[in-house]
Design a protein around this motif. Structure first.
Motif, short mmCIF file in Angstrom:
data_model
loop_
_atom_site.label_atom_id
_atom_site.label_comp_id
_atom_site.label_asym_id
_atom_site.label_seq_id
_atom_site.Cartn_x
_atom_site.Cartn_y
_atom_site.Cartn_z
N ALA A 23 0.84 -1.19 0.00
CA ALA A 23 0.00 0.00 0.00
C ALA A 23 0.88 1.24 0.00
O ALA A 23 1.75 1.39 0.87
CB ALA A 23 -0.91 -0.01 1.22
N SER A 25 1.46 5.53 -0.28
CA SER A 25 0.87 6.82 0.04
C SER A 25 1.94 7.89 -0.02
O SER A 25 3.13 7.59 0.01
CB SER A 25 0.23 6.79 1.42
OG SER A 25 1.19 6.53 2.43
N ARG A 72 -1.22 -4.14 -10.33
CA ARG A 72 -1.45 -2.93 -9.55
C ARG A 72 -2.88 -2.48 -9.70
O ARG A 72 -3.52 -2.72 -10.73
CB ARG A 72 -0.48 -1.82 -9.96
CG ARG A 72 -0.66 -1.31 -11.36
CD ARG A 72 0.50 -0.38 -11.76
NE ARG A 72 0.54 0.83 -10.95
CZ ARG A 72 1.63 1.60 -10.84
NH1 ARG A 72 2.75 1.28 -11.48
NH2 ARG A 72 1.58 2.69 -10.09
N ASP A 73 -3.35 -1.78 -8.67
CA ASP A 73 -4.66 -1.17 -8.69
C ASP A 73 -4.44 0.31 -8.37
O ASP A 73 -4.24 0.67 -7.19
CB ASP A 73 -5.58 -1.82 -7.66
CG ASP A 73 -6.99 -1.30 -7.71
OD1 ASP A 73 -7.21 -0.18 -8.19
OD2 ASP A 73 -7.90 -2.02 -7.27
N ASN A 74 -4.44 1.14 -9.38
CA ASN A 74 -4.15 2.56 -9.17
C ASN A 74 -5.24 3.26 -8.37
O ASN A 74 -4.98 4.28 -7.72
CB ASN A 74 -3.92 3.26 -10.50
CG ASN A 74 -2.58 2.89 -11.12
OD1 ASN A 74 -1.73 2.28 -10.47
ND2 ASN A 74 -2.39 3.23 -12.38
N ALA A 75 -6.44 2.74 -8.39
CA ALA A 75 -7.52 3.33 -7.59
C ALA A 75 -7.30 3.09 -6.10
O ALA A 75 -7.77 3.87 -5.26
CB ALA A 75 -8.86 2.77 -8.02
N LYS A 76 -6.59 2.01 -5.79
CA LYS A 76 -6.32 1.67 -4.38
C LYS A 76 -4.89 1.97 -3.97
O LYS A 76 -4.51 1.67 -2.84
CB LYS A 76 -6.63 0.19 -4.15
CG LYS A 76 -8.08 -0.20 -4.32
CD LYS A 76 -8.31 -1.67 -4.01
CE LYS A 76 -9.78 -2.02 -4.14
NZ LYS A 76 -10.02 -3.47 -3.84
N ASN A 77 -4.10 2.53 -4.89
CA ASN A 77 -2.69 2.83 -4.59
C ASN A 77 -1.97 1.60 -4.05
O ASN A 77 -1.20 1.70 -3.07
CB ASN A 77 -2.58 3.99 -3.58
CG ASN A 77 -2.93 5.33 -4.18
OD1 ASN A 77 -3.26 5.43 -5.36
ND2 ASN A 77 -2.86 6.37 -3.38
N THR A 78 -2.18 0.49 -4.70
CA THR A 78 -1.63 -0.77 -4.20
C THR A 78 -1.03 -1.58 -5.35
O THR A 78 -1.62 -1.64 -6.44
CB THR A 78 -2.71 -1.59 -3.49
OG1 THR A 78 -3.25 -0.83 -2.41
CG2 THR A 78 -2.13 -2.88 -2.92
#
Length: 120
Positions: A23, A25, A72-78
């Motif tokens: 994750a 940030s 990756r999931d750019n909407a979840k920043n993961t």
């Protein structure tokens, strides 16, 4: 402040599977490539897999090709690392990594690492 927080490590038997997550940030996640590295005891840290900003291109170390998948999931920043058919030699601390840029200056960031142990 940039933070990379890995999770999902643990003990698994040979042939088993694990999925790691990182994750992110503190920066615009979708603008930067992401990578997973690993460091086994007594060995140098080594690149495992890399994924581009949109996920349309990936690269893998020869030792994990066909067994590991980075996504990756750019909407979840993961960013994820799906690990299948695990072998004892995959035992290592796995780190999430990115390089960002500000005013043309590169900055390298690492997560704290998550332990993966493959053993019967």
């Amino acid at each position: 402040q940039v933070q990379l927080v890995e999770s999902g490590g643990g003990l698994v038997q040979p042939g088993g599977s694990l999925t790691l997550a990182c994750a992110a940030s503190g920066f615009t996640f979708g603008n930067y490539a992401m990578s997973w590295y690993r460091q086994a005891p007594g060995k140098e840290r080594a690149l495992v897999a890399t994924i581009t900003t949109t996920g349309d291109s990936t690269n893998y170390a020869d030792s994990v090709k066909g067994r590991f998948t980075i996504s990756r999931d750019n909407a979840k920043n993961t960013v994820y690392l799906q690990m299948n058919s695990l072998k004892p030699e995959d035992t290592a601390v796995y780190y999430c990594y990115t390089r960002t840029y500000r005013f043309g200056i590169p900055y390298d960031y690492w997560g704290q690492g998550t332990q993966v142990t493959v053993s019967s």
